[in-house]
Scaffold this motif. Structure first.
Motif, PDB file in Angstrom:
ATOM      1  N   ASN A  10     -11.484  36.761  47.573  1.00  0.00           N
ATOM      2  CA  ASN A  10     -11.137  38.298  46.254  1.00  0.00           C
ATOM      3  C   ASN A  10     -11.957  38.421  46.406  1.00  0.00           C
ATOM      4  O   ASN A  10     -12.932  38.396  46.076  1.00  0.00           O
ATOM      5  CB  ASN A  10     -11.318  37.031  44.673  1.00  0.00           C
ATOM      6  N   LYS A  12     -12.310  41.506  45.077  1.00  0.00           N
ATOM      7  CA  LYS A  12     -12.670  42.419  43.482  1.00  0.00           C
ATOM      8  C   LYS A  12     -12.856  43.726  43.773  1.00  0.00           C
ATOM      9  O   LYS A  12     -11.746  44.217  44.342  1.00  0.00           O
ATOM     10  CB  LYS A  12     -14.214  41.955  43.744  1.00  0.00           C
ATOM     11  N   HIS A  96     -10.038  36.130  35.154  1.00  0.00           N
ATOM     12  CA  HIS A  96     -10.564  36.179  35.981  1.00  0.00           C
ATOM     13  C   HIS A  96     -12.149  36.607  34.684  1.00  0.00           C
ATOM     14  O   HIS A  96     -11.660  37.708  34.122  1.00  0.00           O
ATOM     15  CB  HIS A  96     -11.180  37.280  37.055  1.00  0.00           C
ATOM     16  N   GLU A 166     -13.934  27.904  37.397  1.00  0.00           N
ATOM     17  CA  GLU A 166     -15.444  29.398  37.695  1.00  0.00           C
ATOM     18  C   GLU A 166     -16.412  28.836  36.528  1.00  0.00           C
ATOM     19  O   GLU A 166     -16.151  30.003  35.239  1.00  0.00           O
ATOM     20  CB  GLU A 166     -14.790  30.003  38.070  1.00  0.00           C
ATOM     21  N   ILE A 171     -20.974  31.927  38.976  1.00  0.00           N
ATOM     22  CA  ILE A 171     -20.272  33.196  40.167  1.00  0.00           C
ATOM     23  C   ILE A 171     -20.654  33.943  40.346  1.00  0.00           C
ATOM     24  O   ILE A 171     -22.212  34.628  39.821  1.00  0.00           O
ATOM     25  CB  ILE A 171     -18.831  34.076  39.516  1.00  0.00           C
ATOM     26  N   GLY A 172     -21.271  34.228  41.817  1.00  0.00           N
ATOM     27  CA  GLY A 172     -21.912  35.866  42.377  1.00  0.00           C
ATOM     28  C   GLY A 172     -24.048  35.627  42.395  1.00  0.00           C
ATOM     29  O   GLY A 172     -24.286  35.986  42.484  1.00  0.00           O
ATOM     30  N   GLY A 211     -17.020  29.693  42.527  1.00  0.00           N
ATOM     31  CA  GLY A 211     -18.306  29.831  41.615  1.00  0.00           C
ATOM     32  C   GLY A 211     -19.328  29.604  43.214  1.00  0.00           C
ATOM     33  O   GLY A 211     -19.784  29.011  43.444  1.00  0.00           O
ATOM     34  N   SER A 212     -19.781  30.992  44.422  1.00  0.00           N
ATOM     35  CA  SER A 212     -20.557  30.336  45.018  1.00  0.00           C
ATOM     36  C   SER A 212     -20.278  29.908  45.822  1.00  0.00           C
ATOM     37  O   SER A 212     -21.288  29.315  46.639  1.00  0.00           O
ATOM     38  CB  SER A 212     -21.942  30.450  44.284  1.00  0.00           C
ATOM     39  N   LEU A 231     -11.709  29.300  45.350  1.00  0.00           N
ATOM     40  CA  LEU A 231     -11.832  30.377  45.413  1.00  0.00           C
ATOM     41  C   LEU A 231     -12.961  31.529  45.326  1.00  0.00           C
ATOM     42  O   LEU A 231     -13.945  31.227  45.107  1.00  0.00           O
ATOM     43  CB  LEU A 231     -11.390  30.843  43.573  1.00  0.00           C
ATOM     44  N   GLY A 233     -15.976  34.683  46.689  1.00  0.00           N
ATOM     45  CA  GLY A 233     -15.687  36.103  46.026  1.00  0.00           C
ATOM     46  C   GLY A 233     -16.626  36.896  47.903  1.00  0.00           C
ATOM     47  O   GLY A 233     -16.039  36.898  48.365  1.00  0.00           O
ATOM     48  N   SER A 234     -17.951  36.902  46.915  1.00  0.00           N
ATOM     49  CA  SER A 234     -18.587  37.606  48.093  1.00  0.00           C
ATOM     50  C   SER A 234     -18.662  36.348  49.765  1.00  0.00           C
ATOM     51  O   SER A 234     -18.660  37.532  50.790  1.00  0.00           O
ATOM     52  CB  SER A 234     -20.219  37.693  47.663  1.00  0.00           C
TER      53      SER A 234
HETATM   54  C1  PEP Z   1     -14.866  35.225  42.021  1.00  0.00           C
HETATM   55  O1  PEP Z   1     -14.507  36.121  42.879  1.00  0.00           O
HETATM   56  O2  PEP Z   1     -14.192  34.674  41.480  1.00  0.00           O
HETATM   57  C2  PEP Z   1     -16.161  34.691  42.927  1.00  0.00           C
HETATM   58  C3  PEP Z   1     -15.933  32.927  42.551  1.00  0.00           C
HETATM   59  O3  PEP Z   1     -17.281  35.312  43.236  1.00  0.00           O
HETATM   60  P1  PEP Z   1     -18.269  34.560  44.413  1.00  0.00           P
HETATM   61  O4  PEP Z   1     -17.426  33.721  45.226  1.00  0.00           O
HETATM   62  O5  PEP Z   1     -18.911  35.507  44.443  1.00  0.00           O
HETATM   63  O6  PEP Z   1     -19.786  34.025  43.143  1.00  0.00           O
END
Ligand code: PEP
Length: 261
Positions: A10, A12, A96, A166, A171-172, A211-212, A231, A233-234
């Motif tokens: 993702n 974002k 989300h 999540e 998350i993040g 989540g991270s 899932l 994100g970064s």
């Molecule tokens: C997300 O975008 O759903 C997510 C879990 O982000 P991150 O992996 O950066 O925590």
């Protein structure tokens, strides 16, 4: 029962068209028989994704991060499920926590988004999860129940569904929920789903953890029986770390899986 593992990236509101082209040219993972990969890009990049996906040796499916609750009409700024389908979108995130928090999406809008996606043959990935305060107060189960019921009651439309658990505080934040803790919640989620789906159907529904997650911790989640993917994100923005993450997951074999009592 075998559920195909799913890794969803993702991006974002991040990236650029050159970054996407670079990412796709670098992304490579051998032995993907049991692993699907989906890239959820910002909407303007769907055309470039469609064009370049066709040339990839190892497949990456197209994903979207949002969809309109309306099927079409005078709704400035909205993008319908039919438009997503035109660009080959196979999966779309719904609910989300960032959209719940910053864009005030309502339960009615989430219900309509799910219906719109099912109508176009796109698989919704429904994101659920509790806040830190709810977690500390032991409200996880009640929150998840509410988040499922508000969109699945009285009966879900017939269509495939993926869940992404999540916890909002993970998350993040660089502070993921541990894999054993995530497994416990995933097991509860699968049980909750039996309120709307047959026991056999519940076994088919994939539940991702988010989540991270990064290339160092991803494989640990996949060792648990109710965690069917992640899932990310970064941790998905750089192709080389994403490749490492996918390879680590693909390398988890059944002998490394945690047997529950
Ligand atoms: C997300 O975008 O759903 C997510 C879990 O982000 P991150 O992996 O950066 O925590």
């Amino acid at each position: 029962m075998t559920r195909t593992q799913l890794v969803m990236a993702n991006w974002k509101q991040q990236g650029s068209e050159p970054a996407l082209k670079h990412w796709l040219s670098e992304v490579s993972v051998p032995d993907l028989a049991k692993l699907s990969r989906v890239l959820c890009v910002p909407l303007p990049y769907l055309a470039a994704l469609r064009q370049q996906r066709a040339t990839l040796q190892s497949p990456v499916l197209a994903g979207a991060q949002l969809v309109s609750a309306w099927s079409g009409g005078a709704y400035t700024g909205e993008v319908s499920a039919a438009m997503l389908r035109e660009f080959g979108v196979a999966y779309t995130l719904v609910g989300h926590s960032e959209r719940r928090q910053w864009l005030q999406e309502t339960a009615d809008s989430r219900r309509a988004q799910l219906a719109a996606l099912w109508q176009q043959g796109i698989t919704p990935v429904l994101c659920v999860g509790e806040t830190a305060a709810q977690h500390q107060q032991g409200q996880t189960f009640a929150v998840l129940w509410q988040q499922l019921a508000e969109v699945l009651d009285p009966q879900p439309a017939p269509g495939p569904l993926v869940l992404a658990y999540e916890p909002v505080f993970a998350i993040g934040s660089g502070q993921p929920l541990s894999a054993p803790d995530a497994q416990q919640v995933h097991q509860q989620l699968r049980q909750l789903l039996q309120h709307w789906y047959s026991a056999a159907d519940c076994q088919q529904i994939r539940i991702l953890y988010g989540g991270s997650v990064n290339s160092n911790n991803a494989a640990e989640y996949l060792r648990y029986p109710d965690i069917d993917g992640v899932l990310v994100g970064s941790g998905s923005l750089k192709a080389d770390s994403f490749n490492t993450l996918c390879r680590a997951i693909a390398a988890v074999n059944t002998s490394q899986c945690v047997a529950l009592p």
